[in-house]
Design a protein around this motif. Structure first.
Motif, PDB file in Angstrom:
ATOM      1  N   SER A 169      -0.311   5.391   0.583  1.00  0.00           N
ATOM      2  CA  SER A 169      -1.244   6.659   0.203  1.00  0.00           C
ATOM      3  C   SER A 169      -1.315   7.983  -0.220  1.00  0.00           C
ATOM      4  CB  SER A 169      -0.869   6.995   1.987  1.00  0.00           C
ATOM      5  OG  SER A 169      -1.734   5.712   2.741  1.00  0.00           O
TER       6      SER A 169
ATOM      7  N   SER B 229      -9.534   4.474  -4.280  1.00  0.00           N
ATOM      8  CA  SER B 229      -7.939   3.661  -4.157  1.00  0.00           C
ATOM      9  C   SER B 229      -7.967   2.239  -5.869  1.00  0.00           C
ATOM     10  CB  SER B 229      -7.856   1.846  -3.279  1.00  0.00           C
ATOM     11  OG  SER B 229      -9.069   1.069  -3.987  1.00  0.00           O
TER      12      SER B 229
ATOM     13  N   TYR C 171       0.938  -1.294  -0.403  1.00  0.00           N
ATOM     14  CA  TYR C 171       0.077   0.145   0.300  1.00  0.00           C
ATOM     15  C   TYR C 171       0.961   1.596  -0.266  1.00  0.00           C
ATOM     16  CZ  TYR C 171      -3.974  -3.100   0.951  1.00  0.00           C
ATOM     17  OH  TYR C 171      -4.730  -4.679   0.784  1.00  0.00           O
TER      18      TYR C 171
ATOM     19  N   LYS D 202      -6.174   8.810   0.616  1.00  0.00           N
ATOM     20  CA  LYS D 202      -6.722   9.879   2.200  1.00  0.00           C
ATOM     21  C   LYS D 202      -6.782  11.697   1.576  1.00  0.00           C
ATOM     22  CE  LYS D 202      -5.170   5.818   4.045  1.00  0.00           C
ATOM     23  NZ  LYS D 202      -5.683   4.935   4.814  1.00  0.00           N
TER      24      LYS D 202
END
Length: 126
Positions: free
Chosen positions: A43, A92, A41, A67
């Motif tokens: 962000s 995402s 992941y 985010k």
């Protein structure tokens, strides 16, 4: 004769529910983001990526998580390895770069179209 069919029915029902139960996810073996998929992941923040440098094994996948409260895009420096659509707020984008040949690591440099100063690097290791 009726007892024979009843037994077959019970065995099939037990077999069906055993199969369903064995496929179920539990909180011990999965997460809300991606289940058991082997992903990494990154962000997206208004002016940065976290982590800004990510080293992964060749063949790994990466999920960018937005985010922020606005949409963002992720584009690789070569404009072809990673080209995301607009990633909505709290959305995402999943990418799995092509596998690499050879024994040297490959660096994939990327940036946000909306914030060109927000940059990052993915290092694929053989």
């Amino acid at each position: 004769m009726m007892k024979k069919y009843r037994l077959i029915y019970l065995l099939l029902t037990a077999w069906f529910f055993t199969g369903i139960y064995s496929c179920a996810k539990t909180s011990e073996n999965s997460s809300a983001q991606g289940g058991l998929l082997p992903t990494n992941y990154i962000s997206i923040h208004d002016s940065s990526f976290t982590p800004s440098v990510l080293t992964v094994a060749n063949g790994s996948s990466i999920t960018f998580l937005n985010k922020t409260s606005i949409g963002h895009t992720v584009v690789s420096a070569d404009s072809s390895t990673i080209v995301s659509p607009v990633i909505a707020s709290s959305g995402s984008y999943y990418v799995k770069p092509d596998t690499i040949a050879g024994s040297a690591p490959v660096n994939i440099y990327y940036h946000c179209k909306e914030h060109p100063n927000a940059t990052g690097t993915i290092i694929l290791r053989p």
